[in-house]
Design an enzyme around this catalytic site. Sequence first.
Site, PDB file in Angstrom:
ATOM      1  N   LYS A 193       0.850  -1.197   0.000  1.00  8.87           N
ATOM      2  CA  LYS A 193       0.000   0.000   0.000  1.00  8.87           C
ATOM      3  C   LYS A 193       0.887   1.249   0.000  1.00  8.87           C
ATOM      4  O   LYS A 193       1.934   1.265   0.663  1.00  8.87           O
ATOM      5  CB  LYS A 193      -0.900  -0.033   1.247  1.00  8.87           C
ATOM      6  CG  LYS A 193      -2.011   1.006   1.275  1.00  8.87           C
ATOM      7  CD  LYS A 193      -2.870   0.813   2.533  1.00  8.87           C
ATOM      8  CE  LYS A 193      -4.008   1.811   2.635  1.00  8.87           C
ATOM      9  NZ  LYS A 193      -4.818   1.606   3.859  1.00  8.87           N
TER      10      LYS A 193
ATOM     11  N   SER B 294      -9.637   1.397   3.211  1.00  5.95           N
ATOM     12  CA  SER B 294      -8.885   2.201   2.270  1.00  5.95           C
ATOM     13  C   SER B 294      -7.799   1.426   1.520  1.00  5.95           C
ATOM     14  O   SER B 294      -7.197   1.968   0.612  1.00  5.95           O
ATOM     15  CB  SER B 294      -8.213   3.354   3.019  1.00  5.95           C
ATOM     16  OG  SER B 294      -7.277   2.832   3.957  1.00  5.95           O
TER      17      SER B 294
ATOM     18  N   SER C  60      -9.644  -0.933   7.412  1.00  6.21           N
ATOM     19  CA  SER C  60      -9.152  -0.645   6.060  1.00  6.21           C
ATOM     20  C   SER C  60      -8.532  -1.832   5.336  1.00  6.21           C
ATOM     21  O   SER C  60      -8.346  -1.780   4.124  1.00  6.21           O
ATOM     22  CB  SER C  60      -8.134   0.499   6.103  1.00  6.21           C
ATOM     23  OG  SER C  60      -8.806   1.730   6.167  1.00  6.21           O
TER      24      SER C  60
END
Lengths: 512, 528
Positions: B76, B171, B195
Site C-alpha cells: 500500500k 482504504s 481498512s
Amino acid sequence: MAAPMLRWGCRGRRWAFARVDGGSCHRRGAPTGSTSNQIRGESSVAQQPLHTAQKTRKGEHKWAAVVGLEIHAQISSNSKLFSGSQVRFSAPPNSLVSFFDASLPGTLPVLNRRCVEAAVMTGLALNCHINKKSLFDRKHYFYADLPAGYQITQQRLPIAVNGSLIYGVCAGKKQSQVIPKTVRIKQIQLEQDSGKSLHDNLRSQTLIDLNRAGVGLLEVVLEPDMSCGEEAATAVRELQLILQALGTSQANMAEGQLRVDANISVHHPGEPLGVRTEVKNLNSIRFLAKAIDYEIQRQINELENGGEILNETRSFHHKLGCTMSMRDKEGKQDYRFMPEPNLPPLVLYDATSLPAGADPQQVINIDQIRETLPELPSVTREKLVQQYGMLLEHSFTLLNEVGLLEFFQNVIKETRAEPKKVTSWVLNTFLGYLKQQNLAVSESPVTPSALAELLDLLDSRTISSSAAKQVMDVKNRNPRAINKLIGLVRKATQSRADPVMIKEILEKKLSL
Amino acid sequence: MLGRSLREVSAALKQGQITPTELCQKCLSLIKKTKFLNAYITVSEEVALKQAEESEKRYKNGQSLGDLDGIPIAVKDNFSTSGIETTCASNMLKGYIPPYNATVVQKLLDQGALLMGKTNLDEFAMGSGSTDGVFGPVKNPWSYSKQYREKRKQNPHSENEDSDWLITGGSSGGSAAAVSAFTCYAALGSDTGGSTRNPAAHCGLVGFKPSYGLVSRHGLIPLVNSMDVPGILTRCVNDAAIVLGALAGPDPRDSTTVHEPISKPFMLPSLADVSKLCIGIPKEYLVPELSSEVQSLWSKAADLFESEGAKVIEVSLPHTSYSIVCYHVLCTSEVASNMARFDGLQYGHRCDIDVSTEAMYAATRREGFNDVVRGRILSGNFFLLKENYENYFVKAQKVRRLIANDFVNAFNSGVDVLLTPTTLSEAVPYLEFIKEDNRTRSAQDDIFTQAVNMAGLPAVSIPVALSNQGLPIGLQFIGRAFCDQQLLTVAKWFEKQVQFPVIQLQELMDDCSAVLENEKLASVSLKQ
C-alpha cells in the site's frame, strides 16, 4: 518571512558566569545610594538601581516583586532524546539530522536511556520526587524550526516533581555574608529541543538548522519564590553548578545549553499577585539579573503611573538593557496538547519495585542512580570551609568562577603556605588581576605552580608581600610593574647593576 | 501459476517449475493488462525484475531465503519504500521518495519477496471505498468476473456496464484489487478502522489485522497511531500466516511493539475438530442496516460451528454503538496532530506563495490535502482545543476503554473467538457509493470492524460465499490480544469448510488456464 524573532543564543561572550553584583534587593528599605555596579563592559542604559524605586515614599505602599523561572537545560548526551543523531554544538548546519529529526512521515520516537537517567539524576540532586510512571505529550504549534508541528514534552505527568533548590545570596555591608534561600521546584520534564531559525530580513527568507532539533532538554520549573534579579541569577548559577557537577548538562549559557525564561509580576504585599509578564532571550546570568530588575522596575513605574501590565511575552534587549514586548502575532496560543501515542508510559523502578530477573539494560533503577550521585556543590563548599577554614562566601566564589576551584586546589597541593593565605591570594590578588584583564581562569598567564612557588617565597619570607604582588603584576603583563622590580633590584645592588641587563634577567626568570 | 496460493507457488519455485523472473514477468504483464483497475499508483518494474534476478541466483545456488523468496508482493502506498515514490494518494506527497524502508517492507525484502509496486488508497488512508485518492478510484476486479457478469445479464435493469463497476472498499482497495486480480500473491494494507478487512470482504480475500504491537508500524505513514496496524491481504489463510511469520516481532524502531517472543515460523495446525471451541456471537452486531444476505450467511456460519460440535453463544458488547462516534473524535484528533508535519518545508508539496511563512503553510496545506483530510484536521483541532479537550478527547478515551473492556469481558466469559459480519453488504457500484460523502460512508462501513482497533485485537475477514449478485461476502473472526495464531487456526478451519469460489477473470487474462487450473466451486457452500 516576516517573523522578526531571533532565537539564536549570543556567542563568543566571555565571562558568561560573571558574578552578579547589580541587584541589591536584600537591602530593600535601606538608605538610598548608588550601588556599586561592578558589571564589566556594559554601560547600563535605561537601568536604574532597583531599590530607588522600592523606596517607600510617604503615603505609598511598598512593592514586592515575584519571580518564577522556567529553565531549559540541554542534556549532555551523545545522541538526541528520541533519535540516534549525534549531539554536538557548532557542527555544520543540518549535518546532525536523522529521518526522525526531520519528521519524515512514518518515523517514530525511541526514547534515549541516557536522557532518562540524566533527568532522574537531576531530579534526585534537586530533592525531587521521582515519578515511577511518567507520560509524554505532544504540544502543537507551527514554526519552521519545529518540523513535526509539535514538540514531544511531558505536560500531564512529568518525570520529577516537588523538589527544592537551596542557593546562597550575598548580604551584609560588604556583601560578605551568605544567606541561604530556598526555591521550590515544581517539576522537571523531559522534552525535545527545536531547531534554529535564522531570519534574513534583507532577502526575506529564513534559514533552518535542524542540528538542535530533537536534542534532549530538561525543563526545570522554579516556583515564583524569588523576588529580584540577584536571587534569580544566584539560583540559576547554583542550578548550573549542580548540573555541571552531575554531568547531566554542560549548562553553558553562551552555547544555549541553559536557557532561562522569567515570569515576573509585582504587587503590594498582602494583596493578590499582579499580572505577570514572561521575559525571554536571557542568555547570560548577568543579563538575567538585569532583565528581571528592569522588568520589575518597569512594571512598578507602569502601575504607579496608572498604567496596566499586560500578560505578554517580552524579550530582553541586552544592548539597550531593557525588555520589549515581542508582540506575538499568533495571539493567544492553544497548544492542543495530546498524549504522544507512539511512546508507552515511561516506567522507572526502585529496589522495591524492580521485577525479579529484569534485564538491567531494559530497566532504570532509581536507587542505583542515587548511589552514583557525585558530590554536589553545597557539599564541596562545606568541605572547603571545614578543610581550609575559609568563609562560606569564599567557597561560593571558588565554585562560581569556572576553573577557579581546580586552580585553588592545585596551588594548595604545591605550596607550604597556609590555606587561608592561599585563599586570600587566589580570591583577591589572582582573581582581581584576572578580572582586571578580562581573562578566564583557563587563560591565566599565571600557573598554579607559579603562584604556589611565589607563596612559598612569601612564606619563607624570602620576599615581601608587596614584592610578591609586584611579581603577580608582572606575570600579568603589567608593563609598569617590571620597572618597579628593576627599581628594587637597582636599589638592592646600590645602582651597580645595568638596568637593561636586570630587565633581561627578570624577564627570563619570569618567563615573560 | 498466477492463480495459485503463495504456498503453492513457493513450492513451484523450489521445485524449479518456474523461475522468479518468469513469475515476476507474468505478474508485470498482468499488472499492465489490469491497469484500468487503478490498483497500483507506482509499478516498480525495474526493482522487481532486479530482485527476481537475485532471487533466481539464490535458487540456483540452493540458498533460498524461505517461503517468500521470489514471491511477487505489493505494498500500500502509505508504507515508506526506499527510493520508490510514496504518495499516500495525496498531492501533498506526490514526488516524495523516502530514504528508508518501512520495517515491514524491509522484512519482506529480506525474505526475498519481489516488490511489484505501490498500491492505491484513499488519501492518507481516510476512507472506506478507495475512491478518494488523488489518483482516482480503484475498480473491484469482481466487476469483471464471470460470476458477476452472468448474474447481471439475468438482471433486466442493469445499466451501462462500463460505468457500473464496483468499488473495492477501502482504504486498502489497491492492495485488495492487486491480490484479487492475481497481479501478486500477497499485499500489505493498513488497518485503522477496518481498512484491510473491508476491502478483503469486498474483493473475496483474506484480510488480516494483527494484534496491535505484534507488527512494527515504523515507516507506515500514520493515520491514527494508537490504532494503525499493518494488514495482510492474501487469497487464503495459510498465506496470511506465512506473511505474518515474516513480519511479526519486536522492532527497536517502534516502541509500541511488544517484546514477548513469538513462535516462529508462524505455522497453522489443521484443526481436525472444533468441539473444544467457544464461538461468541455479539448481539449488538445485528443492526437493522445489515443486509439479509449477510445476516443469513452469518447465522449459517454459526450453525456450521455448532453442527461441528463447537459451543456457540450469544455475547454482549454493550458499548459497540458508541464506537463510531468515539473513533471520530480520537481519529480526527490524531490526524490533526499527525498532519501538522506536512508544511511544505522539508518534503512534499510546497506552494508558490512566499509572502510569509504562515501564508506558505496555509496555501501548501490547502493545495496538498483533499477535503476529507482538511475536514478531519479541522475537527481534530477543535476537539484538542483546551476548552474542548475534556469534553471530547478525554471522554472518547474513556469510552474507548469501555469498548476494550467489553471484549475483555466477552473473552473472560470463555469465548475463544468472536464471529461477526465484516461489512453490511457486498460491494456497491461506484456511482451508488459516491452518493454519500466520505464521512457518512466511513461511519457506516467501519461499523463491524472499527471497535477491534480500539481494543488492539487481532481480526480477520474470511470470504464466505457469493451474494445473489455474484459478489463476495466476508465474515469476521476476532481473537484475544496476541492470540493471532489461534484466530488464524480457526479461520483456516472455517475457510476449508466454506470453499469460497475463485474469481473468474478469464476475459481479463490470456493465461486463463493458469487461473482455471485451481478453480474450485463451492462444494460445501453455505448458500443452498
